[in-house]
Structures are given as C-alpha cells and as structure tokens.
Design a protein around this motif. Structure first.
Motif, mmCIF file in Angstrom:
data_model
loop_
_atom_site.group_PDB
_atom_site.id
_atom_site.type_symbol
_atom_site.label_atom_id
_atom_site.label_comp_id
_atom_site.label_asym_id
_atom_site.label_seq_id
_atom_site.Cartn_x
_atom_site.Cartn_y
_atom_site.Cartn_z
ATOM 1 N N SER A 1 0.839 -1.204 0.000
ATOM 2 C CA SER A 1 0.000 0.000 0.000
ATOM 3 C C SER A 1 0.866 1.244 0.000
ATOM 4 O O SER A 1 1.920 1.296 0.658
ATOM 5 C CB SER A 1 -0.925 0.004 1.223
ATOM 6 N N ASP B 1 -5.780 -1.783 -6.630
ATOM 7 C CA ASP B 1 -7.032 -1.283 -6.045
ATOM 8 C C ASP B 1 -8.196 -2.232 -6.333
ATOM 9 O O ASP B 1 -9.312 -1.804 -6.685
ATOM 10 C CB ASP B 1 -7.344 0.122 -6.558
ATOM 11 N N GLU C 1 -6.389 7.634 -8.469
ATOM 12 C CA GLU C 1 -6.411 7.303 -7.054
ATOM 13 C C GLU C 1 -6.645 8.558 -6.219
ATOM 14 O O GLU C 1 -6.122 9.631 -6.532
ATOM 15 C CB GLU C 1 -5.087 6.663 -6.638
ATOM 16 N N LYS D 1 0.568 5.579 0.193
ATOM 17 C CA LYS D 1 -0.235 6.769 0.408
ATOM 18 C C LYS D 1 0.023 7.769 -0.717
ATOM 19 O O LYS D 1 1.161 8.111 -1.013
ATOM 20 C CB LYS D 1 0.095 7.410 1.759
ATOM 21 N N THR E 1 -3.187 0.455 -3.595
ATOM 22 C CA THR E 1 -2.791 -0.865 -3.110
ATOM 23 C C THR E 1 -2.564 -1.808 -4.278
ATOM 24 O O THR E 1 -3.445 -1.985 -5.129
ATOM 25 C CB THR E 1 -3.860 -1.461 -2.177
ATOM 26 N N GLY F 1 -6.545 8.401 -2.534
ATOM 27 C CA GLY F 1 -5.973 8.349 -1.191
ATOM 28 C C GLY F 1 -4.832 7.372 -1.056
ATOM 29 O O GLY F 1 -3.672 7.751 -0.980
ATOM 30 N N THR F 2 -5.156 6.080 -1.051
ATOM 31 C CA THR F 2 -4.158 5.032 -0.895
ATOM 32 C C THR F 2 -4.238 4.069 -2.069
ATOM 33 O O THR F 2 -5.318 3.555 -2.396
ATOM 34 C CB THR F 2 -4.367 4.269 0.419
#
Length: 588
Positions: free
Chosen positions: A235, A270, A293, A237, A298, A295-296
């Motif tokens: 992940s 994601d 994206e 940020k 993955t 926020g985060t």
C-alpha cells in the motif's frame, strides 16, 4: 553522461565524481548565498545555497534539446542554523508547482520528476511559503530519458516520483544512489515490508530486461510472501487527491526451478485485475498500470491456483501526475532573440510582483506568475508590444549598460522609472521624443539632456501620499466638472487607472478572479519609490472591474479580497494626460 547536468549547489569548486561533472551554480542563478556544512561524508551534499532575500529564486537549466528529462533536487539541512527547525517550502518547474519540500533534521531529502522540456531552458524555482523559513538546495540534476522508457506517461504532464523501492534488503548501505549502479541515475531505497521474506538470487546474470532498465542489483534482491497461498499486499499513500498514478513492477525468478515447481500470480491494483505474471530465471519481467487514485493505492500479488511457490517481487516504482501544466506564455526563444535577458525577466518579475523587485534575479526568468501566463507580443521588426503597460518601474534592480531602445517602443507607456540602477550612456532618442514621463536619477553615468529639469516620476497608482491623492481627486473633479459643462451630455469611458480595458486587449491574456456577482480582471500597477525613500518599495496588484458602472476596485489582503466602490470620477487617457501635464507644469 555527456548530456547530463549536475549542479553542486553552494559549492565554490567544480568536481568530478563517478564520471559525472558537478558544476558550481553561479552560471545558473545569481541570488542566494553559498553555505557549508561542518561535517558530511558525501562531498556533493556538504554545501548548499541559501535564499533569504526574496520569496522566489529560480535556476535556469539549459537543455540541449526539447526532450523528456529526469530532474532531481536534493536537500541536506544538517541543522546548519542550530535551530533544529528544517524549513518547508515549494518547488516549481517552469512556473508549475512541482511539490512542497519537507526537509529533515536527520535525512537527505530527494525530489525527482519526469518532465518534458518545451524550449532550450527549464526554470526550477524555490518559493518561500512561511515567514522566516528560508529555502535552500544542496544539488540539482537533469538528464535526458530515452524515448523508449516510460512511454505510457503523457508528455503533457509532469510525473513526480513518489516511491521507488529495491525490495529484499533493508540495510541503509544498500541504497542505490544513482549512477553508475543505475545507468539512468535513479535512486532506489531498500525495503522489506512487514511479514515478507527477503530473498537473494543465486546468479548475477540477466539475459534480458524491461525497457525501463532497472539496475541489476535491484532485481537480484526480492521479497516473497510467507507461503504459497499468501498474497503480497503493498500500500502507498498518495498525497494528491484524485490523481493519475503510474505504477511499474519488476520480477525475476531467483533460482532455476525444479520440474515440479511453478510460480505464477495475478496482479490486482485497487482490487482490479491487471495481468498474470510467471517470473523467469535470469530474465527481468515488468508490468505497469495507470490508475486514478484519491488516497491510498494498493497493489496485490495473489497466487494462482496452479502455483506451488509464493508470489515474489524485486522492485517497484510509483509516479503521480501533475495538474495540467502551463504551456503558454512568453516564449523563451522570442525573449532571447529580441530582448536583453535581464529586461525580459525584469518586465515579468517587477510587473507582476512576486518576491522583492529590488532583489530580482535578473539572469533567470520564468513565464509563469501567480499561476497565469504572461505573453510578450513581438513584431517582425523587433518591436515589443505590451498594451497593458502604462506605468513601468524598473528602479533599484542593478541594471547596467545602455538604456535599451525597446523601452521607447512600448506602445502605451506613459510613466517610466529607471532610478538607482547602473545605466550609462545616452538616453535613447525614441524615449526622448515620445511623451513619456521618465526618471533616471541615481544613474550618474547617464547623459540626461534635460539636465536639472529632468522630470520626476509621480507614483500615481499607489505611491502618491494620501494628501496628494486628495488634491488630485479634487483637481480631477473640478476639471471634469468644467469640461462637462462645456461638452454638455458628452460621454466618458471607464477609468483607466491600471491600463486599458482588458476586453479590448488581444496581446495577452490576464488572470481572472471570479466573485459571486462581479468578474474582476487583475491589472497590476507598480508602486514607484517615494522621494528620499528608495528602499521602501513593494509591488501591488489592483484589480479593476470589466464593467463600466459602477466603478469597483478590489484590494487583496491576508484574509481575501475586499470590494469597494470607487469615488474616482470617470476619465479617459486623454484627460489623464492633460492632468499630468498640468501637474508637471505646476511642479516646474
């Protein structure tokens, strides 16, 4: 490395390290001061350039050809001021925000971007964002990228390197600090995420690799999940909301597999399936994706049902796209062909008022100001047309040489202040013959044929003392009252205090501020120095409404924009000229 540019900021001597020629930065910027750290093991980062004088300071980086470049800036605070307060500030590239730099008390911070140059220079600026928090820089590099690399990245955007990891080691000594370990000079941080198992290849040979050419040493280390049924979840940020992100992953098989072993896994980003990977021994495989994206982000490596071995990954890169770039504005080539570089910069710098005009870095210039473009219109005979400029202040800028003739060719210039520079020689004939009120005091080597009768510029926009403003307003009111009695119902135009009406100008586009009910166009006026106080200068923006009625002025302050109804009577430029002539005759 012959086309690479490496600047050892703040250093007094040039050096060569790992076949890279590091230059001093005095060729690329003339503001700031050289500083030295007391003790540091890496020679290139033991000096830095500190900027305490103005709000924005810009390096001009020459580019051998319009192309894509890696551009990297490094910051080593080293507690040089003994305050233990590493400063934050902004980085800008060709007038576009690159990033907010957050410096560290204990670490060297690197910021890297992939950027497409559009001329033969790129401007990199450091902008102060907090009082008494002074920007600094330790090194600045730029090197071209082959057209075959990162082809999925749009060239109309800048791509900020957010993460670049060499998985399989967490020894700080294993950091890959660019060339020569990485042929393309990238920095790779060692990392082993929690619950992952570090692995190392039993070979040092790669027969093939991806077009991004990750360094071999990064590929021969890897991490894998703890069992053949467990996934790898990584992940990241993302600091920029609703951003476009480019992710590239790299894989190899670390040992030759037995006939009964298989390794394959699906890549999800994601939660969305992207591709299935089966790493190959002594070959490097890559997979990429572009993701929106908020926020985060993955990335997951999920083992397939046929796999007997856990997922594995050697390295990863993640880039975040910039906002749409400013691509219009004053052409650097036009400026270089037609205008002296110092004046080209000074027109933009002083007129728009970022930083302190008395400390303008005159060998560097940018065509972006306050996130809006500024266009200089050049005609075939070399004349420069800046229709919005009527009041021009170039005072206190340490300008030297002869006064350029092009200043006399500014089509609508009425007031010109060249005070307290280092000019020499004669005043150009086209300035003398035009009806331009100008002042050259504080330039002892200028031959002024007017002698002691030289006109003193009146800071009509914002520099006139309040009492004089009241006197002028009363005079205007009396003059217009008398004129209107004679002219009967004659109509007059909207006030022209900041230049001609914006909607009548086609030479360049002005920034627009929107209000709930009033469309305002920012028309800058320059504060001229008051007699006897040449150091007390600042730049002001006075927005003037596009509407004829009512006369509304907007002023900016720390809390926003305030709107005020103007009490200044309407007058056109002819009336303003006549009033100024009356004022000068009264002073004479």
């Amino acid at each position: 490395t012959s086309q690479w540019l490496a600047i050892d900021c703040g250093s007094f001597i040039s050096t060569t390290e790992n076949d890279i020629d590091w230059q001093t930065d005095d060729r690329f910027i003339n503001t700031g001061s050289n500083q030295q750290l007391r003790v540091f093991s890496f020679e290139i980062l033991d000096s830095f350039r500190l900027f305490t004088e103005q709000n924005k300071n810009c390096y001009t980086l020459p580019m051998s050809q319009p192309s894509r470049y890696f551009i990297r800036a490094a910051f080593n605070y080293g507690n040089y001021d003994k305050l233990s307060k590493p400063p934050p500030f902004d980085l800008e590239i060709d007038g576009n925000k690159w990033t907010t730099v957050v410096t560290s008390l204990t670490k060297i911070e690197f910021y890297e971007v992939i950027y497409t140059s559009r001329g033969d220079n790129v401007s990199v600026c450091l902008a102060r964002t907090k009082a008494n928090q002074f920007p600094f820089i330790s090194s600045l590099e730029a090197w071209p990228i082959p057209d075959t690399m990162y082809t999925q990245m749009s060239r109309s955007l800048a791509w900020l390197n957010s993460y670049r990891y060499n998985y399989g080691t967490n020894d700080p000594n294993d950091v890959i600090l660019g060339y020569p370990t990485d042929s393309y000079n990238r920095i790779w941080e060692p990392a082993i995420p929690p619950e992952m198992v570090a692995r190392t290849a039993n070979t040092t040979i790669l027969y093939s690799t991806t077009v991004e050419h990750p360094p071999h040493s990064a590929i021969f280390d890897a991490i894998e999940s703890s069992s053949s049924t467990n996934s790898i979840s990584l992940s990241f940020k993302i600091g920029k909301a609703n951003s476009l992100n480019y992710i590239e992953t790299y894989f190899t098989e670390l040992t030759a597999l037995s006939i009964n072993d298989t390794r394959s896994f699906d890549i999800y980003v994601d939660g969305n399936y992207k591709v299935t990977i089966s790493p190959e021994y002594q070959n490097c495989t890559g997979a990429w994706a572009i993701i929106n994206e908020a926020g985060t982000l993955t990335a997951e490596l999920r083992p397939t049902s046929e796999s007997t071995l856990p997922p594995i990954i050697s390295a990863i890169e993640l880039y975040t796209a910039s906002d749409a770039l400013i691509t219009t504005g004053t052409s650097q080539d036009d400026c270089k062909r037609h205008l002296p570089p110092s004046f080209c910069f000074s027109i933009i710098h002083t007129f728009w008022g970022f930083g302190d005009s008395s400390q303008a870095p005159l060998s560097n210039w940018t065509d972006e100001v306050e996130n809006h473009a500024f266009r200089v219109t050049l005609y075939g005979n070399g004349w420069v047309a800046l229709p919005m400029i009527r009041f021009k202040d170039l005072s206190n800028n340490s300008l030297s040489g002869h006064i350029p003739e092009f200043l006399g060719n500014l089509l609508n210039l009425k007031l010109l202040n060249l005070d307290y520079n280092k000019f020499s020689g004669h005043i150009p004939h086209n300035i003398l013959k035009k009806k331009i009120r100008f002042s050259v005091k504080g330039n002892p080597n200028v031959d002024d044929p007017r002698g002691s009768k030289a006109a003193t510029i009146v800071g009509l926009a914002v520099g006139i003392p309040l009492a004089l403003i009241l006197v002028l307003f009363l005079g205007i009111a009396c003059f217009l009252t008398r004129k209107r009695r004679v002219a009967g119902q004659a109509q007059v135009t909207a006030p022209q205090l900041g230049g001609p009406q914006v909607q009548n100008s086609s030479a360049h586009e002005m920034p627009v501020q929107e209000n709930a009910s009033t469309s305002m166009s920012m028309v800058p006026l320059i504060m001229l120095p008051q007699p006897g106080n040449v150091d007390n200068m600042s730049n002001h923006h006075i927005p003037v409404t596009n509407h004829v009625e009512p006369n509304i002025l907007a002023t900016e302050n720390g809390e926003g924009t305030s709107f005020h109804t103007s009490m200044v009577p309407d007058m056109d430029m002819e009336e303003l000229d006549e009033l100024l002539e009356q004022h000068e005759r009264a002073r004479g």
